[in-house]
Design a protein around this motif. Sequence first.
Motif, PDB file in Angstrom:
ATOM      1  N   PRO A  31     -32.862  12.999  10.406  1.00  0.00           N
ATOM      2  CA  PRO A  31     -31.953  12.225   9.434  1.00  0.00           C
ATOM      3  C   PRO A  31     -30.281  12.382  10.138  1.00  0.00           C
ATOM      4  CG  PRO A  31     -32.294  14.507   8.619  1.00  0.00           C
ATOM      5  CD  PRO A  31     -33.231  14.307  10.030  1.00  0.00           C
ATOM      6  N   SER A  32     -30.219  11.692  11.128  1.00  0.00           N
ATOM      7  CA  SER A  32     -28.741  11.677  11.688  1.00  0.00           C
ATOM      8  C   SER A  32     -27.793  10.669  11.180  1.00  0.00           C
ATOM      9  CB  SER A  32     -28.946  11.173  13.228  1.00  0.00           C
ATOM     10  OG  SER A  32     -29.830  10.088  13.327  1.00  0.00           O
ATOM     11  N   VAL A  33     -27.419  11.207   9.991  1.00  0.00           N
ATOM     12  CA  VAL A  33     -26.475  10.432   8.994  1.00  0.00           C
ATOM     13  C   VAL A  33     -25.065  10.832   9.457  1.00  0.00           C
ATOM     14  CG1 VAL A  33     -25.855   9.771   6.603  1.00  0.00           C
ATOM     15  CG2 VAL A  33     -28.202  10.225   7.301  1.00  0.00           C
ATOM     16  N   SER A  34     -24.283  10.185  10.172  1.00  0.00           N
ATOM     17  CA  SER A  34     -22.968  10.618  10.691  1.00  0.00           C
ATOM     18  C   SER A  34     -21.978  10.686   9.542  1.00  0.00           C
ATOM     19  CB  SER A  34     -22.444   9.648  11.573  1.00  0.00           C
ATOM     20  OG  SER A  34     -22.449   8.394  11.441  1.00  0.00           O
ATOM     21  N   ALA A  40     -24.304  17.137  10.094  1.00  0.00           N
ATOM     22  CA  ALA A  40     -23.583  17.198  11.489  1.00  0.00           C
ATOM     23  C   ALA A  40     -24.555  17.743  12.201  1.00  0.00           C
ATOM     24  CB  ALA A  40     -22.730  18.037  11.624  1.00  0.00           C
ATOM     25  N   ALA A  41     -25.450  18.897  11.936  1.00  0.00           N
ATOM     26  CA  ALA A  41     -26.431  19.260  12.798  1.00  0.00           C
ATOM     27  C   ALA A  41     -27.575  18.527  13.096  1.00  0.00           C
ATOM     28  CB  ALA A  41     -26.988  20.737  12.371  1.00  0.00           C
ATOM     29  N   ASP A  42     -27.904  17.809  12.240  1.00  0.00           N
ATOM     30  CA  ASP A  42     -28.813  16.675  12.607  1.00  0.00           C
ATOM     31  C   ASP A  42     -28.635  15.737  13.501  1.00  0.00           C
ATOM     32  OD1 ASP A  42     -30.854  17.681  10.705  1.00  0.00           O
ATOM     33  OD2 ASP A  42     -29.645  16.984   9.159  1.00  0.00           O
ATOM     34  N   VAL A  43     -27.409  15.189  13.392  1.00  0.00           N
ATOM     35  CA  VAL A  43     -26.646  14.109  14.284  1.00  0.00           C
ATOM     36  C   VAL A  43     -26.597  14.665  15.768  1.00  0.00           C
ATOM     37  CG1 VAL A  43     -24.796  12.645  15.025  1.00  0.00           C
ATOM     38  CG2 VAL A  43     -25.316  13.014  12.686  1.00  0.00           C
ATOM     39  N   ARG A  44     -26.419  15.994  15.735  1.00  0.00           N
ATOM     40  CA  ARG A  44     -26.400  16.807  17.366  1.00  0.00           C
ATOM     41  C   ARG A  44     -27.886  16.872  17.745  1.00  0.00           C
ATOM     42  NH1 ARG A  44     -23.611  18.923  21.678  1.00  0.00           N
ATOM     43  NH2 ARG A  44     -25.315  19.658  23.049  1.00  0.00           N
ATOM     44  N   ALA A  47     -29.074  13.615  19.141  1.00  0.00           N
ATOM     45  CA  ALA A  47     -28.480  13.477  20.479  1.00  0.00           C
ATOM     46  C   ALA A  47     -29.391  14.308  21.505  1.00  0.00           C
ATOM     47  CB  ALA A  47     -26.852  13.615  20.755  1.00  0.00           C
ATOM     48  N   ASP A  48     -29.351  15.389  21.224  1.00  0.00           N
ATOM     49  CA  ASP A  48     -30.328  16.408  22.098  1.00  0.00           C
ATOM     50  C   ASP A  48     -31.763  15.686  22.121  1.00  0.00           C
ATOM     51  OD1 ASP A  48     -28.219  18.022  22.446  1.00  0.00           O
ATOM     52  OD2 ASP A  48     -28.948  19.228  20.857  1.00  0.00           O
ATOM     53  N   TRP A  49     -32.380  15.186  21.254  1.00  0.00           N
ATOM     54  CA  TRP A  49     -33.530  14.790  21.288  1.00  0.00           C
ATOM     55  C   TRP A  49     -33.571  13.402  22.424  1.00  0.00           C
ATOM     56  CZ3 TRP A  49     -36.283  10.139  20.961  1.00  0.00           C
ATOM     57  CH2 TRP A  49     -37.592  10.275  20.691  1.00  0.00           C
ATOM     58  N   GLY A  69     -15.676  14.016  16.768  1.00  0.00           N
ATOM     59  CA  GLY A  69     -16.636  14.024  15.658  1.00  0.00           C
ATOM     60  C   GLY A  69     -18.004  14.418  16.128  1.00  0.00           C
ATOM     61  N   ALA A  70     -18.991  13.124  16.026  1.00  0.00           N
ATOM     62  CA  ALA A  70     -20.291  13.313  16.390  1.00  0.00           C
ATOM     63  C   ALA A  70     -20.620  12.990  17.885  1.00  0.00           C
ATOM     64  CB  ALA A  70     -21.184  12.451  15.522  1.00  0.00           C
ATOM     65  N   PRO A  71     -21.573  13.722  18.424  1.00  0.00           N
ATOM     66  CA  PRO A  71     -21.633  13.387  20.044  1.00  0.00           C
ATOM     67  C   PRO A  71     -22.512  12.037  20.179  1.00  0.00           C
ATOM     68  CG  PRO A  71     -23.474  14.803  19.102  1.00  0.00           C
ATOM     69  CD  PRO A  71     -22.561  14.504  17.784  1.00  0.00           C
ATOM     70  N   ALA A  72     -22.054  11.615  21.431  1.00  0.00           N
ATOM     71  CA  ALA A  72     -22.608  10.546  22.099  1.00  0.00           C
ATOM     72  C   ALA A  72     -23.664  10.830  23.146  1.00  0.00           C
ATOM     73  CB  ALA A  72     -21.872   9.593  22.728  1.00  0.00           C
ATOM     74  N   VAL A  73     -24.529   9.966  23.757  1.00  0.00           N
ATOM     75  CA  VAL A  73     -25.458  10.293  24.700  1.00  0.00           C
ATOM     76  C   VAL A  73     -25.147   9.481  25.906  1.00  0.00           C
ATOM     77  CG1 VAL A  73     -27.940  10.406  25.639  1.00  0.00           C
ATOM     78  CG2 VAL A  73     -27.172  11.072  23.015  1.00  0.00           C
ATOM     79  N   PHE A  74     -25.042   9.788  27.157  1.00  0.00           N
ATOM     80  CA  PHE A  74     -24.773   9.036  28.261  1.00  0.00           C
ATOM     81  C   PHE A  74     -25.904   9.456  29.251  1.00  0.00           C
ATOM     82  CE2 PHE A  74     -23.575   8.906  32.804  1.00  0.00           C
ATOM     83  CZ  PHE A  74     -23.102   7.623  32.863  1.00  0.00           C
ATOM     84  N   ALA A  75     -26.433   8.417  29.682  1.00  0.00           N
ATOM     85  CA  ALA A  75     -27.604   8.443  30.844  1.00  0.00           C
ATOM     86  C   ALA A  75     -27.377   7.297  32.028  1.00  0.00           C
ATOM     87  CB  ALA A  75     -28.786   8.255  30.237  1.00  0.00           C
TER      88      ALA A  75
END
Length: 465
Positions: A31-34, A40-44, A47-49, A69-75
């Motif tokens: 439940p990544s509800v920013s 907040a832990a779910d948003v992180r 991102a990790d997932w 704020g909340a993390p982004a993912v870069f690939a």
Amino acid sequence: MSDTPDSVVRTYIQQHRAAFLDDLAEWLRIPSVSAEPDRAADVRRSADWLAAKLRETGFPVAEVWPTAGAPAVFAEWAAGDPDAPTVLVYGHHDVQPAAREDGWHSDPFEPVTVDGRLYARGAADDKGQVFFHTLGVRAHLAATGRTAPAVNLKLLIEGEEESGSPHFRELVEAEADRLAADVVIVSDTGMWSETTPTVCTGMRGLADCEIELYGPDQDIHSGSFGGAVPNPATVAARLVAALHDTDERVTLPGFYDDITPLTDAERELFAELSFDETAWLNTAKSHGTLGEAGYSTLERIWARPTAELNGIGGGYQGPGGKTIIPASAQLKLTFRLVAGQDPDKIEVAVSQWLASQVPAGIRYDLTFGASTRPCLTPLDHPALQSVVRAMSRAFDGQKILFTREGGSGPAADLQDVLAAPVLFLGISVPSDGWHAPDEKVEIDLLLKGVETTAHLWGDLAAALR
């Protein structure tokens, strides 16, 4: 242009369909509800997932980028060809709040498949549309025999889009070198309908402001003083009335000066869409259309700028009467902007207009919020033609039509900072219910997104050389 065999792509997708949907369901359960601090832990965790899944997909680089704020993912996955163009895909992994009591028929974070539809918060907006890129790039490799994509492929998946992207531009500016690209693909939009595949070519920008008007130092008696001192609520009403002329055109001096005009070709393409104005009004919960003279409803919401009153207040609001001149009044305004308009110039125009309208005896404060620039892809841009060809192949040769988006988003920050054209690739449809109870995605259309990207990378590699 792409030589990726269609049958091979489809076979690969069908062979991996079940695993793809299982993985997506696993991600949707987070439940990544920013917007909710206690998530907040779910948003992180989301991102990790995603970073782990992208590494599993084959991306040599997949990182979680922290923000204020909340993390982004870069690939990133390099093509291994020095002449290959670079493509950056944008999406977001955060989702809107959702609870069963909001009207959902099932737990919003426990995905359910019914009649070919996957129901869950984020199924369409935007996890599903991000995730189809993972199977798409694998299908591209399987069909071509390549060990790396035909383009240098980068992904930037934001974690705060549903909260207004407050730290996004700062992140893009800080990481501009690593994000550099020849073209940006935004997978956070939709199509016209289940049977009419379309490509979005632009989004409007946004400027907003709040105006506080002050008259007397306190509420005063309207009999003793009325008619002899200025009333801030009356001034507020006059400001709103002066914002448009009788043709519903915005009256701010210079407001239309820099607009990229809507071409005849674009108007003809918009007219090809099967638009039911009665149904649209029903969706809008409205009882009639109104807007700038000389433009259709679709043209007004996609390609023309607006000025809207979002809120007005001041004076006594309780039951019965209270004979006062109020001490203050308030206005909230937003301006949707189109290609060519600069939010900074609009703010100057608002400031000058307000100064010319407010009478003596009224003091005011003008405050601007964060702005968003508009973005538009020319119809003849080679990268747009690649998207059209790839989507047409996925939809069995069907003609791809064009839309724009009336709303605003962070895509323009990528265009601004990276100086790269922005294109849109989305497969969601209006019935998917973004931000609403029972959000869903049509699984067959989701797989059409997979198929489109499988063809797209080879086509772009040829088109952008």
